[in-house]
Design a protein around this motif. Structure first.
Motif, PDB file in Angstrom:
ATOM      1  N   ASP A  84       9.891 -15.813   3.403  1.00  0.00           N
ATOM      2  CA  ASP A  84       9.556 -14.966   4.552  1.00  0.00           C
ATOM      3  C   ASP A  84      10.361 -13.659   4.516  1.00  0.00           C
ATOM      4  OD1 ASP A  84       7.758 -16.813   5.565  1.00  0.00           O
ATOM      5  OD2 ASP A  84       9.310 -17.899   6.650  1.00  0.00           O
ATOM      6  N   TYR A  85      11.255 -13.543   3.533  1.00  0.00           N
ATOM      7  CA  TYR A  85      12.094 -12.350   3.364  1.00  0.00           C
ATOM      8  C   TYR A  85      11.201 -11.182   2.956  1.00  0.00           C
ATOM      9  CZ  TYR A  85      16.150  -9.739   1.447  1.00  0.00           C
ATOM     10  OH  TYR A  85      17.129  -8.818   1.176  1.00  0.00           O
ATOM     11  N   ARG A  86      11.001 -10.248   3.874  1.00  0.00           N
ATOM     12  CA  ARG A  86      10.057  -9.186   3.627  1.00  0.00           C
ATOM     13  C   ARG A  86      10.462  -7.934   4.392  1.00  0.00           C
ATOM     14  NH1 ARG A  86       3.954  -9.072   2.533  1.00  0.00           N
ATOM     15  NH2 ARG A  86       3.859 -11.190   1.773  1.00  0.00           N
ATOM     16  N   LEU A  87      10.419  -6.823   3.715  1.00  0.00           N
ATOM     17  CA  LEU A  87      10.702  -5.542   4.361  1.00  0.00           C
ATOM     18  C   LEU A  87       9.376  -4.847   4.599  1.00  0.00           C
ATOM     19  CD1 LEU A  87      12.732  -3.319   5.243  1.00  0.00           C
ATOM     20  CD2 LEU A  87      12.805  -2.573   2.874  1.00  0.00           C
ATOM     21  N   MET A  88       9.154  -4.421   5.843  1.00  0.00           N
ATOM     22  CA  MET A  88       7.842  -3.869   6.195  1.00  0.00           C
ATOM     23  C   MET A  88       7.970  -2.584   6.996  1.00  0.00           C
ATOM     24  SD  MET A  88       6.102  -7.376   7.439  1.00  0.00           S
ATOM     25  CE  MET A  88       7.678  -7.989   7.950  1.00  0.00           C
TER      26      MET A  88
END
Ligand code: UDP
Ligand code: MG
Length: 309
Positions: A159-163
């Motif tokens: 779920d590690y996500r940069l948006m």
């Protein structure tokens, strides 16, 4: 100056809260050089230990730290949703507090965002340190999902996500109650860059997931992003009708040739058991979807806040 919001769901993580803060803030200099400020939002998912106290300690020292505390445990999916709602940043990233999502990857991820990507997602290429049986079922799950769902769900995705803000707003527009965020990320689309890293073991504390919980979670994922199991029910229905028809023809022909209509009690019992089993199974699938629909139409809030700082 733009703002980066870090969302961090915590459930009984008193040992990890401060550790995570220190690791994350090692990136401060880099982001300052990029003209980016940071805010860190801990989402306390109804912890029963000293997690809230630990976060409050940090808040008294650093004004970049915030806390949203739930009235009870609503699950990580709800915690992430709350984080997306509360985040004010132009860029938003979700991370586990146990350091299994290495904060040291952030500069690289941010670089891709600067180059025009809408989101930078991570997946682990190894499952080192995980029980083999768990890895096996996880792989199976992704393989099945790939076949039965149109939404792209990557094997090993975290779920590690940069948006960007735009993508998070799109995610917030999906207000469904049964949230399977890995699927939601894929469903909203946008330009995504995948980066890979080796599995890191948990820094402190222990995992909140056992095999059974993960199994139920995978069923949630399937019902949320595919209606293929319903199709399976219809196909089995058709298959058994055709089979029954062939059997009827066979029995009539045999009767006409050999006479002797009364025999085959054991085979009859087997057929009844098999078909009724299949019927229960299919009713069960229907039930699963009905249950999800039932929870959905209630329109209950995804989370409830007890305290916010
Ligand atoms: N978590 C949560 N609510 C829950 C379970 C877990 O907010 O009901 C958080 C947990 O504190 C951690 C993250 O979700 O920051 C991932 O959990 P965990 O490390 O236990 O999962 P794993 O990495 O073993 O899949
Ligand atoms: Mg973990």
């Amino acid at each position: 100056m733009s703002l980066l919001s870090v969302i961090c769901p915590c459930y009984n993580e008193e040992e990890s809260v401060a550790l995570f803060y220190r690791e994350l803030m090692k990136n401060t200099e880099y982001f300052q050089s990029q003209n980016v400020e940071m805010e860190l939002i801990y989402i306390d998912d109804g912890s029963k230990d000293g997690t809230v106290a630990e976060v409050k300690k940090l808040i008294s020292e650093d004004e970049r730290v915030h806390l949203v505390s739930f009235s009870r445990n609503f699950g990580k999916e709800a915690a992430m949703y709350a984080g997306f709602e509360k985040a004010k940043g132009d860029y938003i990233v979700t991370m586990d507090v146990d350091l299994q999502d290495p904060p040291s990857l952030l500069p690289e991820m941010f670089g891709y965002i600067k180059n025009g990507y809408d989101s930078v997602a991570t997946r682990r290429v190894s499952r080192k340190g995980e029980p083999p049986i768990r890895s096996f079922f996880a792989r199976m799950f992704y393989r099945i999902m790939k076949k039965i769902s149109k939404t792209e769900i990557m094997d090993g995705a975290r779920d590690y996500r940069l948006m960007t803000r735009q993508m998070v707003d799109a995610i917030l527009s999906m207000t469904e109650y049964n949230r399977f965020t890995k699927g939601i990320f894929g469903w909203v689309g946008f330009r995504t860059k995948w980066i890979e890293f080796e599995n890191v073991e948990r820094a402190k504390g222990e995992t909140k997931w056992n095999f059974w919980k993960l199994f139920l979670y995978s069923l949630d994922g399937i019902t949320a992003f595919s209606t293929a199991p319903l199709m399976l029910a219809s196909m089995m229905g058709v298959f058994f009708c055709v089979l029954a028809f062939l059997m009827i023809v066979f029995i009539i022909v045999r009767k006409l040739i050999f006479g002797d209509p009364v025999s085959g009690w054991p085979s009859l019992v087997c057929i009844i058991l098999l078909t009724s089993g299949v019927q229960f199974f299919c009713t069960g699938i229907l039930g699963q979807y009905l249950a999800k629909t039932y929870m959905e139409v209630k329109r209950r809030p995804i989370y409830l806040v007890r305290e916010e700082l």
